[in-house]
Design a protein around this motif. Structure first.
Motif, PDB file in Angstrom:
ATOM      1  N   LEU A   1       0.826  -1.197   0.000  1.00  0.00           N
ATOM      2  CA  LEU A   1       0.000   0.000   0.000  1.00  0.00           C
ATOM      3  C   LEU A   1       0.864   1.252   0.000  1.00  0.00           C
ATOM      4  CD1 LEU A   1      -2.760   1.423   0.277  1.00  0.00           C
ATOM      5  CD2 LEU A   1      -2.548   1.120   2.763  1.00  0.00           C
ATOM      6  N   ARG A   2       1.867   1.301   0.868  1.00  0.00           N
ATOM      7  CA  ARG A   2       2.744   2.464   0.946  1.00  0.00           C
ATOM      8  C   ARG A   2       3.506   2.667  -0.356  1.00  0.00           C
ATOM      9  NH1 ARG A   2       4.289  -0.172   5.984  1.00  0.00           N
ATOM     10  NH2 ARG A   2       6.421  -0.342   5.233  1.00  0.00           N
ATOM     11  N   SER A   3       4.020   1.596  -0.913  1.00  0.00           N
ATOM     12  CA  SER A   3       4.777   1.690  -2.156  1.00  0.00           C
ATOM     13  C   SER A   3       3.899   2.182  -3.306  1.00  0.00           C
ATOM     14  CB  SER A   3       5.376   0.311  -2.492  1.00  0.00           C
ATOM     15  OG  SER A   3       6.024   0.330  -3.745  1.00  0.00           O
ATOM     16  N   THR A   4       2.671   1.678  -3.364  1.00  0.00           N
ATOM     17  CA  THR A   4       1.749   2.078  -4.439  1.00  0.00           C
ATOM     18  C   THR A   4       1.405   3.558  -4.349  1.00  0.00           C
ATOM     19  OG1 THR A   4       0.794  -0.146  -4.551  1.00  0.00           O
ATOM     20  CG2 THR A   4      -0.531   1.661  -5.448  1.00  0.00           C
ATOM     21  N   LEU A   5       1.047   4.013  -3.149  1.00  0.00           N
ATOM     22  CA  LEU A   5       0.692   5.421  -2.976  1.00  0.00           C
ATOM     23  C   LEU A   5       1.888   6.334  -3.247  1.00  0.00           C
ATOM     24  CD1 LEU A   5      -1.605   5.274   0.184  1.00  0.00           C
ATOM     25  CD2 LEU A   5      -2.291   5.675  -2.183  1.00  0.00           C
ATOM     26  N   LEU A   6       3.067   5.932  -2.777  1.00  0.00           N
ATOM     27  CA  LEU A   6       4.258   6.750  -2.985  1.00  0.00           C
ATOM     28  C   LEU A   6       4.569   6.889  -4.475  1.00  0.00           C
ATOM     29  CD1 LEU A   6       6.615   8.319  -1.799  1.00  0.00           C
ATOM     30  CD2 LEU A   6       7.887   6.169  -1.640  1.00  0.00           C
ATOM     31  N   SER A   7       4.458   5.809  -5.221  1.00  0.00           N
ATOM     32  CA  SER A   7       4.751   5.875  -6.656  1.00  0.00           C
ATOM     33  C   SER A   7       3.758   6.771  -7.378  1.00  0.00           C
ATOM     34  CB  SER A   7       4.743   4.467  -7.267  1.00  0.00           C
ATOM     35  OG  SER A   7       3.433   3.912  -7.270  1.00  0.00           O
ATOM     36  N   LEU A   8       2.499   6.746  -6.954  1.00  0.00           N
ATOM     37  CA  LEU A   8       1.480   7.594  -7.584  1.00  0.00           C
ATOM     38  C   LEU A   8       1.707   9.071  -7.238  1.00  0.00           C
ATOM     39  CD1 LEU A   8      -1.720   5.411  -7.048  1.00  0.00           C
ATOM     40  CD2 LEU A   8      -0.452   5.776  -9.172  1.00  0.00           C
ATOM     41  N   ILE A   9       2.091   9.353  -5.984  1.00  0.00           N
ATOM     42  CA  ILE A   9       2.390  10.733  -5.592  1.00  0.00           C
ATOM     43  C   ILE A   9       3.582  11.256  -6.380  1.00  0.00           C
ATOM     44  CG2 ILE A   9       3.226  12.200  -3.714  1.00  0.00           C
ATOM     45  CD1 ILE A   9       1.646  10.373  -1.780  1.00  0.00           C
ATOM     46  N   GLU A  10       4.618  10.442  -6.493  1.00  0.00           N
ATOM     47  CA  GLU A  10       5.818  10.875  -7.204  1.00  0.00           C
ATOM     48  C   GLU A  10       5.542  11.090  -8.682  1.00  0.00           C
ATOM     49  OE1 GLU A  10       8.575   7.786  -6.207  1.00  0.00           O
ATOM     50  OE2 GLU A  10       9.308   8.839  -4.428  1.00  0.00           O
ATOM     51  N   SER A  11       4.713  10.250  -9.285  1.00  0.00           N
ATOM     52  CA  SER A  11       4.403  10.409 -10.702  1.00  0.00           C
ATOM     53  C   SER A  11       3.580  11.665 -10.940  1.00  0.00           C
ATOM     54  CB  SER A  11       3.650   9.174 -11.228  1.00  0.00           C
ATOM     55  OG  SER A  11       2.384   9.036 -10.597  1.00  0.00           O
ATOM     56  N   ARG A  12       2.640  11.986 -10.037  1.00  0.00           N
ATOM     57  CA  ARG A  12       1.841  13.197 -10.166  1.00  0.00           C
ATOM     58  C   ARG A  12       2.704  14.440  -9.965  1.00  0.00           C
ATOM     59  NH1 ARG A  12      -3.738  13.105 -10.254  1.00  0.00           N
ATOM     60  NH2 ARG A  12      -3.406  15.323 -10.643  1.00  0.00           N
ATOM     61  N   GLU A  13       3.639  14.387  -9.013  1.00  0.00           N
ATOM     62  CA  GLU A  13       4.537  15.532  -8.781  1.00  0.00           C
ATOM     63  C   GLU A  13       5.421  15.775  -9.990  1.00  0.00           C
ATOM     64  OE1 GLU A  13       6.390  15.518  -4.612  1.00  0.00           O
ATOM     65  OE2 GLU A  13       5.450  17.406  -5.120  1.00  0.00           O
ATOM     66  N   THR A  14       5.874  14.702 -10.646  1.00  0.00           N
ATOM     67  CA  THR A  14       6.709  14.848 -11.835  1.00  0.00           C
ATOM     68  C   THR A  14       5.922  15.527 -12.956  1.00  0.00           C
ATOM     69  OG1 THR A  14       7.976  12.853 -11.269  1.00  0.00           O
ATOM     70  CG2 THR A  14       8.077  13.607 -13.543  1.00  0.00           C
ATOM     71  N   ILE A  15       4.653  15.118 -13.115  1.00  0.00           N
ATOM     72  CA  ILE A  15       3.799  15.701 -14.146  1.00  0.00           C
ATOM     73  C   ILE A  15       3.546  17.181 -13.869  1.00  0.00           C
ATOM     74  CG2 ILE A  15       1.466  15.658 -15.119  1.00  0.00           C
ATOM     75  CD1 ILE A  15       1.486  12.625 -14.693  1.00  0.00           C
ATOM     76  N   SER A  16       3.272  17.525 -12.587  1.00  0.00           N
ATOM     77  CA  SER A  16       2.943  18.906 -12.224  1.00  0.00           C
ATOM     78  C   SER A  16       4.135  19.853 -12.379  1.00  0.00           C
ATOM     79  CB  SER A  16       2.428  18.961 -10.778  1.00  0.00           C
ATOM     80  OG  SER A  16       3.454  18.611  -9.876  1.00  0.00           O
TER      81      SER A  16
END
Length: 307
Positions: free
Chosen positions: A291-306
């Motif tokens: 769960l932690r790994s999944t959420l972290l990867s999604l946060i990091e991918s959104r931050e990269t896009i932004s």
């Protein structure tokens, strides 16, 4: 034979399950027992410890201070035993039907909800976001009792029973309507404290969000309204001369829709640091790790896009 030798350790397992589920009936279902068996077990434990363990709150129950203290003492060894016996290392996200519960504020829910839904669409896993409690004490209690699997919050508890990881930074900004009669393009310190404020009903460290993020003691502000929703605050600001605060990532998303100005604050404010927080006893749980790994990867991918 002494009372210690006669003590039934199964009472602790029932007790821990009632604490976590906040319900005799749900605990009975999870333990495959009758509700009367669960009630009897709690009554026996109550007689043993000599303290009231649960009180009725509406249609539910709530652990007393004595129960919370008892749970904190036994949760780690009980969890270790159950993880060993139940083989939790066999968690498989491709075949699991598990439902996870995560505390997060509006900013994080808005950032993650759709991407989480897309990521889990091909699995049987569900992830339910829940609004972070107003008071951090309730957040910590729910994490300890495993009512939620983890939280994403601005504060990381300084307690050994919790583990945290910084996952994202943002900044606090001032928001006013575009046609504000006195503010255009920027806001001075004098203007900021002269205007009426729309306040978020959330406390961290027993302080409002802006007071929590500043190192100075700020003057009192005139309150226009106090609300529980950031989106409602932005809507109110768009229809009044009152000013409000929001994270930059959230404010910029709704600025055009509501006709708002997003302005830098006229004082030094520390960055908003979001921390993923979970019960330390779940640090080695494969399900929680996933769960932690999944959420972290999604946060990091959104931050990269932004960026």
């Amino acid at each position: 034979m002494s009372q210690q030798k006669q003590f039934d350790l199964n009472l602790l397992r029932v007790f821990a399950t009632v604490c976590r589920t906040a319900s005799f009936s749900r605990a009975a279902e999870e333990l495959d027992l009758t509700q009367s068996s669960v009630s009897n077990a709690i009554a026996r434990l109550k007689r043993t410890v000599g303290e009231e363990l649960f009180i009725r709150v509406g249609r539910g129950i709530k652990p007393t201070a004595a129960a919370v203290s008892l749970y904190q003492q036994f949760e780690n060894p009980l969890s270790s035993i159950e993880q060993t016996l139940l083989g939790l290392d066999k968690f498989d996200p491709l075949s699991s039907q598990r439902t996870f519960h995560v505390y997060a504020n509006e900013t994080m829910i808005g950032l993650l909800h759709r991407t989480v839904e897309q990521r889990l669409n091909s699995t049987g896993i569900k992830l339910i976001f829940r609004e972070t409690p107003v008071q951090e004490q309730q957040l910590q209690l729910d994490l300890q009792l495993e009512r939620v699997d983890l939280a994403i919050d601005m504060i990381k508890p300084d307690l050994a029973s919790f583990t945290s990881q910084e996952v994202m930074t943002d900044k606090l900004v001032c928001v006013v309507r575009k046609d504000h009669p006195r503010i255009s393009g920027s806001i001075s310190r004098e203007q900021y404290f002269a205007e009426k404020h729309i306040i978020l009903n959330m406390k961290r460290g027993n302080l409002s969000v802006v007071d929590f993020l500043t190192d100075e003691v700020l003057p009192a502000r005139a309150v226009y309204s106090e609300q529980a929703s950031i989106l409602a605050m932005l809507a109110t600001a768009s229809k009044s001369d009152a000013i409000t605060l929001a994270s930059y990532s959230y404010a910029k998303e709704y600025a055009e829709l509501f006709g708002l100005q997003v302005l830098s604050l006229p004082m030094n404010v520390n960055p908003i640091k979001y921390h993923m927080v979970w019960s330390s006893k779940l640090s080695r749980s494969p399900a929680n790790i996933w769960l932690r790994s999944t959420l972290l990867s999604l946060i990091e991918s959104r931050e990269t896009i932004s960026h």
